[in-house]
Write a protein that holds these residues in place. Structure first.
Motif, PDB file in Angstrom:
ATOM      1  N   LYS A  62     116.311 121.791  15.859  1.00  0.00           N
ATOM      2  CA  LYS A  62     116.313 120.332  15.897  1.00  0.00           C
ATOM      3  C   LYS A  62     115.557 119.846  17.120  1.00  0.00           C
ATOM      4  N   ILE A  63     114.879 118.735  16.944  1.00  0.00           N
ATOM      5  CA  ILE A  63     114.248 118.052  18.068  1.00  0.00           C
ATOM      6  C   ILE A  63     115.351 117.298  18.787  1.00  0.00           C
ATOM      7  N   GLU A  64     115.412 117.436  20.111  1.00  0.00           N
ATOM      8  CA  GLU A  64     116.470 116.819  20.906  1.00  0.00           C
ATOM      9  C   GLU A  64     115.881 115.839  21.911  1.00  0.00           C
ATOM     10  N   ASN A  65     116.695 114.907  22.342  1.00  0.00           N
ATOM     11  CA  ASN A  65     116.335 113.950  23.405  1.00  0.00           C
ATOM     12  C   ASN A  65     115.038 113.202  23.100  1.00  0.00           C
ATOM     13  N   GLY A  66     114.786 112.916  21.830  1.00  0.00           N
ATOM     14  CA  GLY A  66     113.535 112.277  21.439  1.00  0.00           C
ATOM     15  C   GLY A  66     113.512 110.788  21.745  1.00  0.00           C
ATOM     16  N   LYS A  67     112.387 110.357  22.304  1.00  0.00           N
ATOM     17  CA  LYS A  67     112.177 108.944  22.641  1.00  0.00           C
ATOM     18  C   LYS A  67     110.766 108.544  22.212  1.00  0.00           C
ATOM     19  N   VAL A  68     110.632 107.292  21.760  1.00  0.00           N
ATOM     20  CA  VAL A  68     109.333 106.772  21.334  1.00  0.00           C
ATOM     21  C   VAL A  68     109.038 105.507  22.114  1.00  0.00           C
ATOM     22  N   ASP A  69     107.793 105.387  22.591  1.00  0.00           N
ATOM     23  CA  ASP A  69     107.321 104.185  23.278  1.00  0.00           C
ATOM     24  C   ASP A  69     105.930 103.872  22.729  1.00  0.00           C
ATOM     25  N   GLY A  70     105.891 103.070  21.673  1.00  0.00           N
ATOM     26  CA  GLY A  70     104.613 102.766  21.023  1.00  0.00           C
ATOM     27  C   GLY A  70     104.072 103.993  20.328  1.00  0.00           C
ATOM     28  N   ASN A  80     116.771 130.324  22.578  1.00  0.00           N
ATOM     29  CA  ASN A  80     116.904 131.489  23.468  1.00  0.00           C
ATOM     30  C   ASN A  80     117.227 131.080  24.906  1.00  0.00           C
ATOM     31  N   GLU A  81     118.144 130.153  25.060  1.00  0.00           N
ATOM     32  CA  GLU A  81     118.570 129.652  26.371  1.00  0.00           C
ATOM     33  C   GLU A  81     117.435 129.033  27.189  1.00  0.00           C
ATOM     34  N   MET A  82     116.367 128.610  26.515  1.00  0.00           N
ATOM     35  CA  MET A  82     115.247 127.904  27.156  1.00  0.00           C
ATOM     36  C   MET A  82     115.165 126.510  26.569  1.00  0.00           C
ATOM     37  N   THR A  83     114.715 125.575  27.384  1.00  0.00           N
ATOM     38  CA  THR A  83     114.433 124.224  26.912  1.00  0.00           C
ATOM     39  C   THR A  83     112.993 123.898  27.260  1.00  0.00           C
ATOM     40  N   ILE A  84     112.235 123.484  26.251  1.00  0.00           N
ATOM     41  CA  ILE A  84     110.830 123.132  26.464  1.00  0.00           C
ATOM     42  C   ILE A  84     110.692 121.623  26.318  1.00  0.00           C
ATOM     43  N   ASN A  85     110.171 120.983  27.375  1.00  0.00           N
ATOM     44  CA  ASN A  85     109.916 119.540  27.366  1.00  0.00           C
ATOM     45  C   ASN A  85     108.533 119.290  26.782  1.00  0.00           C
ATOM     46  N   ASP A  93      96.175 107.900  12.267  1.00  0.00           N
ATOM     47  CA  ASP A  93      97.154 108.031  11.185  1.00  0.00           C
ATOM     48  C   ASP A  93      97.377 109.481  10.783  1.00  0.00           C
ATOM     49  N   ASN A  94      96.404 110.345  11.065  1.00  0.00           N
ATOM     50  CA  ASN A  94      96.480 111.737  10.629  1.00  0.00           C
ATOM     51  C   ASN A  94      96.413 112.751  11.756  1.00  0.00           C
ATOM     52  N   GLU A  95      96.542 112.307  13.019  1.00  0.00           N
ATOM     53  CA  GLU A  95      96.461 113.247  14.143  1.00  0.00           C
ATOM     54  C   GLU A  95      97.412 112.877  15.266  1.00  0.00           C
ATOM     55  N   ILE A  96      98.122 113.884  15.727  1.00  0.00           N
ATOM     56  CA  ILE A  96      99.004 113.780  16.898  1.00  0.00           C
ATOM     57  C   ILE A  96      98.593 114.886  17.856  1.00  0.00           C
ATOM     58  N   VAL A  97      98.668 114.616  19.154  1.00  0.00           N
ATOM     59  CA  VAL A  97      98.470 115.647  20.170  1.00  0.00           C
ATOM     60  C   VAL A  97      99.777 115.782  20.935  1.00  0.00           C
ATOM     61  N   THR A  98     100.288 117.024  21.020  1.00  0.00           N
ATOM     62  CA  THR A  98     101.491 117.291  21.803  1.00  0.00           C
ATOM     63  C   THR A  98     101.127 118.174  22.992  1.00  0.00           C
ATOM     64  N   LYS A  99     101.903 118.051  24.061  1.00  0.00           N
ATOM     65  CA  LYS A  99     101.663 118.843  25.274  1.00  0.00           C
ATOM     66  C   LYS A  99     102.993 119.347  25.818  1.00  0.00           C
ATOM     67  N   ASN A 100     102.961 120.567  26.364  1.00  0.00           N
ATOM     68  CA  ASN A 100     104.084 121.124  27.114  1.00  0.00           C
ATOM     69  C   ASN A 100     103.525 122.140  28.106  1.00  0.00           C
ATOM     70  N   GLU A 101     104.404 122.865  28.795  1.00  0.00           N
ATOM     71  CA  GLU A 101     103.924 123.789  29.823  1.00  0.00           C
ATOM     72  C   GLU A 101     103.088 124.924  29.244  1.00  0.00           C
ATOM     73  N   ARG A 102     103.124 125.109  27.941  1.00  0.00           N
ATOM     74  CA  ARG A 102     102.335 126.168  27.303  1.00  0.00           C
ATOM     75  C   ARG A 102     100.975 125.685  26.821  1.00  0.00           C
ATOM     76  N   GLY A 103     100.695 124.403  27.004  1.00  0.00           N
ATOM     77  CA  GLY A 103      99.395 123.885  26.616  1.00  0.00           C
ATOM     78  C   GLY A 103      99.478 122.688  25.690  1.00  0.00           C
ATOM     79  N   GLU A 104      98.358 122.424  25.070  1.00  0.00           N
ATOM     80  CA  GLU A 104      98.196 121.264  24.191  1.00  0.00           C
ATOM     81  C   GLU A 104      98.006 121.755  22.754  1.00  0.00           C
ATOM     82  N   MET A 105      98.537 120.989  21.809  1.00  0.00           N
ATOM     83  CA  MET A 105      98.389 121.351  20.402  1.00  0.00           C
ATOM     84  C   MET A 105      98.070 120.106  19.589  1.00  0.00           C
ATOM     85  N   LYS A 106      97.126 120.247  18.676  1.00  0.00           N
ATOM     86  CA  LYS A 106      96.767 119.166  17.780  1.00  0.00           C
ATOM     87  C   LYS A 106      97.533 119.364  16.478  1.00  0.00           C
ATOM     88  N   LEU A 107      98.183 118.304  16.005  1.00  0.00           N
ATOM     89  CA  LEU A 107      98.903 118.333  14.738  1.00  0.00           C
ATOM     90  C   LEU A 107      98.192 117.430  13.738  1.00  0.00           C
TER      91      LEU A 107
END
Length: 114
Positions: A62-70, A80-85, A93-107
């Motif tokens: 599950k996605i946790e602590n989700g917040k949206v601002d525009g 596995n006892e890890m939390t990734i922000n 309309d057809n592209e999202i970019v996500t980022k975390n400590e492991r890099g950037e991903m295009k969805l």
């Protein structure tokens, strides 16, 4: 009574247009030491809250602590006892970019088949 029904209809129409483009199914890939891994998301936005599911070949979380601002959003995924922000932004309309400590991903949006 007719005016009340008309007002309720208009209010319902405005809330439908206020829906965010983040809602829906999305797919991306990430390079890992063991090869390319496909990652699927299902996002659901209600007000300023983001919920949903993150799925890989190893299972789903599950996605946790989700917040949206525009067009921008944030969430965490725990396993596995890890939390990734994570942070993300709706690019189109057809592209999202996500980022975390492991890099950037295009969805890209997964289109429903009729």
């Amino acid at each position: 009574m007719k005016h009340l029904i008309a007002v309720l209809f208009l209010l319902g129409s405005f809330s439908a247009f206020a829906q965010t483009g983040i809602d829906g199914d999305w797919k991306g890939t990430r390079e890992t030491p063991n090869g390319t891994m496909e990652i699927n998301y299902t996002f659901k936005v209600e007000g300023n809250t983001l919920t949903g599911i993150w799925k890989t070949q190893f299972g789903e979380r599950k996605i946790e602590n989700g917040k949206v601002d525009g067009k921008k959003f944030s969430y965490t995924i725990s396993f596995n006892e890890m939390t990734i922000n994570n942070t993300g932004e709706l690019v189109s309309d057809n592209e999202i970019v996500t980022k975390n400590e492991r890099g950037e991903m295009k969805l890209t949006r997964v289109k429903k088949e009729n």
